[in-house]
Every structure is written in structure tokens, then in C-alpha cells.
Design a protein around this motif. Structure first.
Motif, PDB file in Angstrom:
ATOM      1  N   LEU A  78       2.815  10.046 -22.540  1.00  0.00           N
ATOM      2  CA  LEU A  78       3.858  11.069 -22.523  1.00  0.00           C
ATOM      3  C   LEU A  78       3.297  12.459 -22.265  1.00  0.00           C
ATOM      4  O   LEU A  78       3.833  13.232 -21.467  1.00  0.00           O
ATOM      5  CB  LEU A  78       4.603  11.055 -23.862  1.00  0.00           C
ATOM      6  CG  LEU A  78       5.852  11.925 -23.972  1.00  0.00           C
ATOM      7  CD1 LEU A  78       6.966  11.372 -23.100  1.00  0.00           C
ATOM      8  CD2 LEU A  78       6.296  12.006 -25.419  1.00  0.00           C
ATOM      9  N   LEU A  79       2.208  12.791 -22.939  1.00  0.00           N
ATOM     10  CA  LEU A  79       1.672  14.153 -22.893  1.00  0.00           C
ATOM     11  C   LEU A  79       0.531  14.314 -21.903  1.00  0.00           C
ATOM     12  O   LEU A  79       0.186  15.444 -21.531  1.00  0.00           O
ATOM     13  CB  LEU A  79       1.190  14.566 -24.290  1.00  0.00           C
ATOM     14  CG  LEU A  79       2.260  14.559 -25.379  1.00  0.00           C
ATOM     15  CD1 LEU A  79       1.631  14.780 -26.754  1.00  0.00           C
ATOM     16  CD2 LEU A  79       3.324  15.618 -25.116  1.00  0.00           C
ATOM     17  N   ASP A  84       5.094   0.337 -34.478  1.00  0.00           N
ATOM     18  CA  ASP A  84       5.299  -0.564 -33.356  1.00  0.00           C
ATOM     19  C   ASP A  84       5.738   0.201 -32.116  1.00  0.00           C
ATOM     20  O   ASP A  84       5.252  -0.055 -31.011  1.00  0.00           O
ATOM     21  CB  ASP A  84       6.350  -1.616 -33.727  1.00  0.00           C
ATOM     22  CG  ASP A  84       6.561  -2.642 -32.630  1.00  0.00           C
ATOM     23  OD1 ASP A  84       5.695  -3.518 -32.472  1.00  0.00           O
ATOM     24  OD2 ASP A  84       7.589  -2.568 -31.920  1.00  0.00           O
ATOM     25  N   TYR A  85       6.633   1.157 -32.269  1.00  0.00           N
ATOM     26  CA  TYR A  85       7.157   1.900 -31.126  1.00  0.00           C
ATOM     27  C   TYR A  85       6.108   2.808 -30.511  1.00  0.00           C
ATOM     28  O   TYR A  85       5.949   2.855 -29.293  1.00  0.00           O
ATOM     29  CB  TYR A  85       8.371   2.729 -31.546  1.00  0.00           C
ATOM     30  CG  TYR A  85       9.082   3.361 -30.377  1.00  0.00           C
ATOM     31  CD1 TYR A  85      10.051   2.660 -29.666  1.00  0.00           C
ATOM     32  CD2 TYR A  85       8.769   4.646 -29.960  1.00  0.00           C
ATOM     33  CE1 TYR A  85      10.688   3.217 -28.575  1.00  0.00           C
ATOM     34  CE2 TYR A  85       9.406   5.216 -28.873  1.00  0.00           C
ATOM     35  CZ  TYR A  85      10.364   4.505 -28.184  1.00  0.00           C
ATOM     36  OH  TYR A  85      10.982   5.063 -27.100  1.00  0.00           O
ATOM     37  N   TYR A  86       5.375   3.525 -31.359  1.00  0.00           N
ATOM     38  CA  TYR A  86       4.380   4.474 -30.857  1.00  0.00           C
ATOM     39  C   TYR A  86       3.013   3.825 -30.626  1.00  0.00           C
ATOM     40  O   TYR A  86       2.079   4.500 -30.209  1.00  0.00           O
ATOM     41  CB  TYR A  86       4.255   5.655 -31.819  1.00  0.00           C
ATOM     42  CG  TYR A  86       5.494   6.514 -31.859  1.00  0.00           C
ATOM     43  CD1 TYR A  86       5.921   7.194 -30.721  1.00  0.00           C
ATOM     44  CD2 TYR A  86       6.249   6.640 -33.019  1.00  0.00           C
ATOM     45  CE1 TYR A  86       7.068   7.975 -30.743  1.00  0.00           C
ATOM     46  CE2 TYR A  86       7.397   7.416 -33.040  1.00  0.00           C
ATOM     47  CZ  TYR A  86       7.797   8.083 -31.905  1.00  0.00           C
ATOM     48  OH  TYR A  86       8.941   8.861 -31.923  1.00  0.00           O
ATOM     49  N   GLN A  87       2.903   2.536 -30.927  1.00  0.00           N
ATOM     50  CA  GLN A  87       1.694   1.754 -30.607  1.00  0.00           C
ATOM     51  C   GLN A  87       0.441   2.349 -31.251  1.00  0.00           C
ATOM     52  O   GLN A  87      -0.612   2.464 -30.613  1.00  0.00           O
ATOM     53  CB  GLN A  87       1.508   1.679 -29.091  1.00  0.00           C
ATOM     54  CG  GLN A  87       2.719   1.146 -28.355  1.00  0.00           C
ATOM     55  CD  GLN A  87       2.698   1.476 -26.872  1.00  0.00           C
ATOM     56  OE1 GLN A  87       1.646   1.670 -26.292  1.00  0.00           O
ATOM     57  NE2 GLN A  87       3.859   1.555 -26.252  1.00  0.00           N
ATOM     58  N   SER A 103      -2.108   7.410 -30.351  1.00  0.00           N
ATOM     59  CA  SER A 103      -0.977   6.672 -29.798  1.00  0.00           C
ATOM     60  C   SER A 103      -0.996   6.614 -28.277  1.00  0.00           C
ATOM     61  O   SER A 103      -0.883   7.646 -27.608  1.00  0.00           O
ATOM     62  CB  SER A 103       0.336   7.336 -30.258  1.00  0.00           C
ATOM     63  OG  SER A 103       1.438   6.889 -29.500  1.00  0.00           O
ATOM     64  N   PRO A 104      -1.114   5.412 -27.695  1.00  0.00           N
ATOM     65  CA  PRO A 104      -1.010   5.279 -26.239  1.00  0.00           C
ATOM     66  C   PRO A 104       0.324   5.803 -25.713  1.00  0.00           C
ATOM     67  O   PRO A 104       0.405   6.301 -24.593  1.00  0.00           O
ATOM     68  CB  PRO A 104      -1.142   3.765 -26.025  1.00  0.00           C
ATOM     69  CG  PRO A 104      -1.914   3.283 -27.203  1.00  0.00           C
ATOM     70  CD  PRO A 104      -1.444   4.138 -28.351  1.00  0.00           C
ATOM     71  N   SER A 147      -1.245  17.844 -30.063  1.00  0.00           N
ATOM     72  CA  SER A 147      -1.208  16.885 -28.963  1.00  0.00           C
ATOM     73  C   SER A 147      -2.492  16.065 -28.908  1.00  0.00           C
ATOM     74  O   SER A 147      -2.470  14.884 -28.539  1.00  0.00           O
ATOM     75  CB  SER A 147      -0.999  17.614 -27.631  1.00  0.00           C
ATOM     76  OG  SER A 147      -2.068  18.506 -27.370  1.00  0.00           O
ATOM     77  N   ARG A 148      -3.609  16.665 -29.269  1.00  0.00           N
ATOM     78  CA  ARG A 148      -4.875  15.939 -29.239  1.00  0.00           C
ATOM     79  C   ARG A 148      -4.863  14.786 -30.240  1.00  0.00           C
ATOM     80  O   ARG A 148      -5.273  13.662 -29.914  1.00  0.00           O
ATOM     81  CB  ARG A 148      -6.034  16.883 -29.550  1.00  0.00           C
ATOM     82  CG  ARG A 148      -7.393  16.191 -29.526  1.00  0.00           C
ATOM     83  CD  ARG A 148      -8.546  17.177 -29.524  1.00  0.00           C
ATOM     84  NE  ARG A 148      -9.833  16.507 -29.571  1.00  0.00           N
ATOM     85  CZ  ARG A 148     -10.416  15.919 -28.542  1.00  0.00           C
ATOM     86  NH1 ARG A 148      -9.818  15.923 -27.366  1.00  0.00           N
ATOM     87  NH2 ARG A 148     -11.597  15.327 -28.660  1.00  0.00           N
TER      88      ARG A 148
END
Length: 274
Positions: free
Chosen positions: A114-115, A174-177, A108-109, A101-102
Motif C-alpha cells: 500500500l505505502l 489475517d487481513y494485514y498479513q 505487514s506485506p 510507515s516504516r
């Protein structure tokens, strides 16, 4: 070192053996950017309006026909359009990614929100001690490459990528920026792409890749080919280039108006023997 262990009905990639997030990719390798050779033809008048799936031009630009969701997000307002709900995957196949997660939040913004944002408390920790996130329809190899980049698995990265592979990778970026996180590796791969004079599906993929990775010269080349060879509205193939397509069509209309204005002026002058 990342490795894959076979599981019933799918596989498992471990990008961090001590990871705390398990991302499950449902229906991996779904059809991508399907090209219809008759895309430029108008819908026959005999087809009922409800069967015409063309999106209105004033709709919000869609993301790629894939997405990632948590159970909490499904109940809340959806972040992007999708061809199906995440509760009903189109295939029973799946593959999992054990992640950190880190690393995800730093790169990723999207994952940071999300987390670590408002959804943090809604993503319950499962009995296995992991936080579970679901994804749908993405290409498995593209997802693996993205996670290798994010987790610093540089030795595992492929040295070259085909245009098709880069396009599948680009929709994820693009999706996960996470443009900045992949910058060094993606730049090297994208600059190997060349543009032909033939307008086809590859032209659309080049437009996508060059836009996502901010390769302006390549983008200009590809859009120039499209401007000359496109026989209708620029097809997006379900890719996140709707805004580009709208600007493209507006500019082409403006150029065509100028051309016809000059032609009518020429006809008028010829008639007047000038």
C-alpha cells in the motif's frame, strides 16, 4: 509513549508522535461475528430468492466484514469483499491512529504494498504532511493492540485477552498479513484458550483464532467439537474461515456416507439373518 487525545466525534491514538501515516478508523466497533441461533435451519421457501443472502459455495473466500482502503483503491479493483463502500461509512464516528510507515511496512506485506508499491504515488501527502489511509468497522481496541505490537509498545500490551478479543485481533492479523510480527505475544495469549464440548459461537471463534495463529492442536479440538455438534453447514459468521468451512463440510459428508453405508449393510445382513 502512546497516548490518546480526545477529538470532536472520536479520538486519537499516537503510536509514533513523529509518525507519517494517519489511519482513520471509521465506524469502530461494528457488530462482530453475529450468531443466529437458527443458523442451521433452511431458508423458508416463501422467501424470494433475492432475499436469501447465502453466498454460493464456489465464491471466493471472503475477508472479515471490514477493510482498509485508500481513495485510489476505491477506484480500482477491490482487494476484498465488503458490506458497504468505504465512501459511505455506516457511522459518523471515527478514531485516528498516528503511525510510522516504516514500522507498518516492515510488519505487514499489506502496508508494504500500500505505502511502497504501485499505490505509493496515489496516496497523496495531505497539507498536514501525513499520508492518510482509511479503515472501516474494525474493533478499536484490537486495532490499538495490533499497532502497539507493530510499533514495539510492549509495555502497553494487555497481559490477557478473552476469546472475543483474540478473535477480533485475529481478523486484523489475517487481513494485514502480519502473523510473524505478532507471533511472540499472540502465542502466549492463544495458548490460554480452552475448548468446551458444547458447539456454539465460541467454537467458531476458536477455529478462527487457532487457524490464524497456526495452533494445530487447538484447531483439531475445536473442529472435532464442531463435527459432533454442528447441525448444518459450518457457519462462518462473516469471518475469514470459508475455506475451512468448505473442507469441514466435505469431510463431514464423507464420514456420514461411510456411516450410512455401514448401517445399510447391517440392515441387509439382519434381513438375511446373518
Amino acid at each position: 509513549m502512546s497516548h490518546r487525545s480526545k477529538l470532536k466525534g472520536g479520538g486519537r491514538w499516537e503510536l509514533d508522535p513523529e509518525g507519517d501515516v494517519l489511519l482513520t478508523l471509521h465506524n469502530p466497533d461494528a457488530p462482530f461475528a453475529v450468531w443466529d441461533p437458527n443458523w442451521y435451519k433452511e431458508v423458508p421457501s416463501s422467501v424470494p430468492p433475492e432475499q436469501n443472502n447465502t453466498q454460493p459455495q464456489d465464491s471466493d473466500p471472503p475477508k472479515a466484514d471490514c477493510h482498509t482502503r485508500t481513495k485510489a483503491e476505491v477506484k480500482a479493483e477491490q482487494e476484498s469483499q465488503s458490506p458497504h463502500t468505504p465512501d459511505e461509512p455506516t457511522s459518523t464516528s471515527s478514531v485516528t491512529f498516528l503511525l510510522s510507515s516504516r514500522h507498518l511496512c516492515l510488519a505487514s506485506p499489506y502496508f508494504k504494498r500500500l505505502l511502497g508499491g504501485p499505490w505509493k504515488e496515489a496516496i497523496e501527502t495531505s497539507p498536514d504532511g501525513l499520508r492518510h489511509v482509511d479503515a472501516y468497522d474494525w474493533n478499536e481496541k484490537a486495532m490499538l493492540v495490533l499497532m502497539q505490537v507493530i510499533h514495539g509498545r510492549n509495555r502497553k500490551l494487555p497481559g490477557r485477552q478473552s476469546l472475543e478479543e483474540l478473535a477480533k485481533f485475529a481478523v486484523l492479523v489475517d487481513y494485514y498479513q502480519c502473523h510473524e510480527a505478532v507471533l511472540l505475544w499472540s502465542t502466549k495469549c492463544v495458548r490460554r484458550i480452552t475448548v468446551t464440548d458444547l458447539f456454539d459461537r465460541d467454537t467458531i471463534l476458536v477455529i478462527l483464532v487457532s487457524r490464524v495463529f497456526s495452533e494445530y492442536d487447538l484447531f483439531e479440538e475445536a473442529t472435532r467439537v464442531a463435527m459432533r455438534g454442528c447441525e448444518g453447514k459450518l457457519p462462518t459468521l462473516g469471518l475469514p474461515i470459508t475455506a475451512v468451512a468448505d473442507l469441514f463440510d466435505a469431510e463431514r459428508k464423507e464420514l456420514l456416507d461411510l456411516i450410512f453405508t455401514d448401517l445399510y449393510d447391517l440392515i441387509s445382513r439382519l434381513r438375511e439373518h446373518q
